[in-house]
Scaffold this active site. Sequence first.
Site, short mmCIF file in Angstrom:
data_model
loop_
_atom_site.label_atom_id
_atom_site.label_comp_id
_atom_site.label_asym_id
_atom_site.label_seq_id
_atom_site.Cartn_x
_atom_site.Cartn_y
_atom_site.Cartn_z
N ASP A 1 24.88 69.86 16.76
CA ASP A 1 25.60 68.59 16.65
C ASP A 1 26.04 68.06 18.01
O ASP A 1 27.21 67.70 18.21
CB ASP A 1 26.83 68.74 15.73
CG ASP A 1 26.53 69.49 14.45
OD1 ASP A 1 25.43 69.31 13.91
OD2 ASP A 1 27.40 70.24 13.99
N GLU B 1 24.41 62.18 6.80
CA GLU B 1 25.53 62.66 7.61
C GLU B 1 25.24 62.41 9.08
O GLU B 1 24.18 61.91 9.46
CB GLU B 1 25.79 64.15 7.35
CG GLU B 1 24.65 65.07 7.80
CD GLU B 1 24.91 66.53 7.48
OE1 GLU B 1 25.81 66.84 6.67
OE2 GLU B 1 24.18 67.38 8.04
#
Length: 316
Positions: free
Chosen positions: A12, A189
């Site tokens: 991420d 997401e």
Amino acid sequence: MHPHPLVLNRADPQVHRHTDGFYYFTATHPDYDRIVLRRSRTLSGLATAAESVVWRAHPTGDMGAHIWAPELHRVDDTWYLYFAAAPAEDEWAIRVWVLENTHPDPFRGTWTEKGRIETAWDTFSLDATTFVHRGTQYLAWAQQDPSRDGHNTAILLSAMANPWTLTGPQALLSSPEYDWECVGHKVNEGPYVLQRHDRVFLTYSASATDHHYCLGLLTADAGSDLLDPAAWTKSPVPVFATSEANGVYGPGHNSFTVAEDGETDVLLYHARPYKEIDGDPLNDPNRHTRFQTFGWNPDGTPEFGVPVADTVKESA
């Protein structure tokens, strides 16, 4: 040649290129219990830059588990970290939290806990990012839509009253609908925004976090009302996905920056160097940070290409 991967065991990834000439890097630590920062005057230099822990999870209570997907942003001359966390005693009750640091140097000063971002639904939520468009500060994030049974997360957008408070309507921009968004888990997401060519592009990640993980793309005209879901067009196909040929699997949860020339666009993302995962993908630490430059299609949309092959070998 750029190092691939750039940073091992960091998922991420997000980079903020600041006015001081540094690239500031943060990402999910595989222990899910801390927020780390690095900085370098070059992107490649992040590979060997010293890493500092600027905040740790609480031993009990709120912000005690699943410290995920931190992002570092500069709002009104103040540093903010957005991240997902859950209570230590209820580790799947994940919500978005905010830290603030008024010191000019985010490695110094004090990171103050500003609290949880209150959303219209009190459901599983994570992956917050913020951006300014036409003078308005927005927050985009992923959240479970309670009206859609079986959907894990959708992409939402709201204006902000301040860096830790939403205001006005909260618009649902995208839910998992295509087959490639629904493999393993029905997931949208990790939103991130890119503003170019009189358009606002919002990338997001879809499906489970194994080799099916990939990037989708929403596009809106810069002059449109970004809180109107009808203003956004969703790509019917992934815009960045696994490359078996290059040995890069499950690319996703991206961010954007520019190269040292200040002009060349750069995509950062994580991916694994193998397809098969033993056990739960969340317990596999080998989502590595990678980056590559990208160009633009004749119609003004981004052309990310395919994930480039590794040039750096993992140590045994």
